[in-house]
Scaffold this motif. Structure first.
Motif, PDB file in Angstrom:
ATOM      1  N   ARG A   1       0.837  -1.210   0.000  1.00 25.60           N
ATOM      2  CA  ARG A   1       0.000   0.000   0.000  1.00 25.60           C
ATOM      3  C   ARG A   1       0.869   1.257   0.000  1.00 25.60           C
ATOM      4  O   ARG A   1       0.643   2.185  -0.763  1.00 25.60           O
TER       5      ARG A   1
ATOM      6  N   GLU B   1       1.071   4.001  -3.037  1.00 24.82           N
ATOM      7  CA  GLU B   1       0.764   5.415  -2.799  1.00 24.82           C
ATOM      8  C   GLU B   1       1.843   6.320  -3.387  1.00 24.82           C
ATOM      9  O   GLU B   1       1.547   7.384  -3.914  1.00 24.82           O
TER      10      GLU B   1
ATOM     11  N   ARG C   1      -2.339  -4.284  -7.284  1.00 24.85           N
ATOM     12  CA  ARG C   1      -3.700  -4.319  -6.737  1.00 24.85           C
ATOM     13  C   ARG C   1      -4.009  -3.047  -5.959  1.00 24.85           C
ATOM     14  O   ARG C   1      -5.092  -2.458  -6.089  1.00 24.85           O
ATOM     15  N   GLU C   2      -3.056  -2.589  -5.154  1.00 19.84           N
ATOM     16  CA  GLU C   2      -3.252  -1.348  -4.395  1.00 19.84           C
ATOM     17  C   GLU C   2      -3.319  -0.144  -5.339  1.00 19.84           C
ATOM     18  O   GLU C   2      -4.138   0.761  -5.136  1.00 19.84           O
TER      19      GLU C   2
ATOM     20  N   ARG D   1      -6.705  -0.194  -6.897  1.00 14.94           N
ATOM     21  CA  ARG D   1      -7.715   0.225  -5.911  1.00 14.94           C
ATOM     22  C   ARG D   1      -7.698   1.747  -5.711  1.00 14.94           C
ATOM     23  O   ARG D   1      -8.743   2.376  -5.603  1.00 14.94           O
ATOM     24  N   ASN D   2      -6.507   2.334  -5.692  1.00 13.39           N
ATOM     25  CA  ASN D   2      -6.376   3.766  -5.430  1.00 13.39           C
ATOM     26  C   ASN D   2      -6.702   4.637  -6.642  1.00 13.39           C
ATOM     27  O   ASN D   2      -7.050   5.806  -6.474  1.00 13.39           O
TER      28      ASN D   2
END
Length: 165
Positions: free
Chosen positions: A25, A29, A67-68, A71-72
């Motif tokens: 994650r 970011e 995947r993160e 998602r973001n």
């Protein structure tokens, strides 16, 4: 992307070998700030692991990061476009030429991948960019299948003293 150093390598290694999966994650970011450079038709493609390494590790860190990022950002991810059909030894400690020779033919397109690639922008996701051999091998396949562009998204990049000087 950050420079590969003691701190950034610790994060990458804790994700990859320490099963600190939440670090995916954090990495995503940091990558997210560069998504604005991508076109609307972009697809996230994580660098694949060979099945033997996936079985032993239990996860692919590039898939977790992808995947993160998916998602973001809402960018679609497809982790079934490229496979690593040849098991390779760990690349750590190899020279750039050795890495290139090792991974040059390690990847292949899945049989039904071309329609999902043709004309699209691909965000190739990996944790660490060392010599560029892995990214180049994957990008070559994606471009050959008709990708409009391949952008390499990675957490950390090794900067050699030659590049730095």
């Amino acid at each position: 992307m950050v420079r590969y150093n003691d701190q950034s390598s610790l994060i990458a290694m804790r994700l990859k070998y320490g099963t600190r999966l939440g670090l995916a994650r954090l990495i995503a970011e940091h990558m997210q700030e560069f998504v604005g450079e991508c076109s609307d038709d972009a697809t996230i493609v994580p660098v694949p692991l060979h099945r033997s390494r996936l079985w032993s590790r239990g996860f692919n860190q590039s898939v977790l990061i992808g995947r993160e990022l998916c998602r973001n950002t809402g960018i679609a991810m497809n982790y079934n476009l490229i496979c690593r059909h040849k098991a390779t030894p760990p690349l750590r400690g190899m020279t750039g030429k050795e890495r290139q020779k090792t991974v040059d033919t390690a990847f292949a397109l899945r049989g039904d991948a071309r329609p999902s690639i043709a004309g699209k922008s691909i965000l190739l996701v990996d944790d660490v960019y060392t010599s560029g051999s892995t990214s180049s091998a994957c990008a070559r396949l994606l471009k050959k299948a008709g990708a409009k562009q391949v952008l390499v998204f990675c957490w950390a990049r090794v900067i050699s003293e030659i590049e730095n000087g």
